[in-house]
Design an enzyme around this catalytic site. Structure first.
Site, PDB file in Angstrom:
ATOM      1  N   GLY A  78      -3.363 -10.617 -10.028  1.00 54.66           N
ATOM      2  CA  GLY A  78      -3.182 -12.061  -9.889  1.00 54.66           C
ATOM      3  C   GLY A  78      -1.752 -12.532 -10.060  1.00 54.66           C
ATOM      4  O   GLY A  78      -1.478 -13.722  -9.979  1.00 54.66           O
ATOM      5  N   CYS A  79      -0.847 -11.603 -10.302  1.00 52.68           N
ATOM      6  CA  CYS A  79       0.568 -11.967 -10.411  1.00 52.68           C
ATOM      7  C   CYS A  79       1.261 -11.592  -9.116  1.00 52.68           C
ATOM      8  O   CYS A  79       1.035 -10.513  -8.579  1.00 52.68           O
ATOM      9  CB  CYS A  79       1.229 -11.211 -11.568  1.00 52.68           C
TER      10      CYS A  79
END
Length: 141
Positions: free
Chosen positions: A52-53
């Protein structure tokens, strides 16, 4: 949270309060990122990569005497500064206290509101992973 983490949280809020402009706060984040020791290349494995980064962020931990201690690294300097803030507050805490922690200092310094949408999502992912690690380690789960 322990007294030490609350003290660290208050120090971070105070340090960010010294700067009026967000550009200066970003510079401070970059400086914090530079002080975070790099992880060895062999520790930068896919299972430690935070999903998710946008940038690549690795988070590792050890459980010692009932407390979690974190190490982290990132290939982006501002992101490295952000994860360094999180582990500065969270290292040395019990899984139980981290699972219940609200990360209120993030709101107090206005970090999430002043990040690009992708970095803000990354911040949420970093916090979620710390909470996940904490939940996995409650009572030796």
């Amino acid at each position: 949270m322990s007294e030490q983490s609350i003290k660290t949280e208050n120090e971070i809020v105070e340090e960010f309060g010294y700067f009026d402009e967000w550009l200066d706060k970003y510079e401070y984040l970059i400086e914090l990122g530079k002080t975070l020791p790099s992880m060895s290349e062999s520790a930068k494995t896919d299972d430690r990569l935070i999903k998710g980064c946008q940038s690549r962020v690795w988070l590792d931990y050890r459980l010692e005497d009932g407390k979690l201690f974190f190490t982290a690294d990132s290939d982006a300097i501002i992101t490295k500064g952000i994860i360094s803030l999180l582990i500065k507050v969270c290292s040395g805490e019990t899984p139980e206290s981290l699972a219940a922690y609200d990360f209120g200092f993030i709101e107090k310094i206005g970090l999430k509101d002043n990040l690009s949408p992708t970095r803000a999502n990354g911040l949420v992912s970093m916090i979620a992973r710390i909470k996940e690690i904490a939940a996995e380690n409650i009572h030796g789960a």
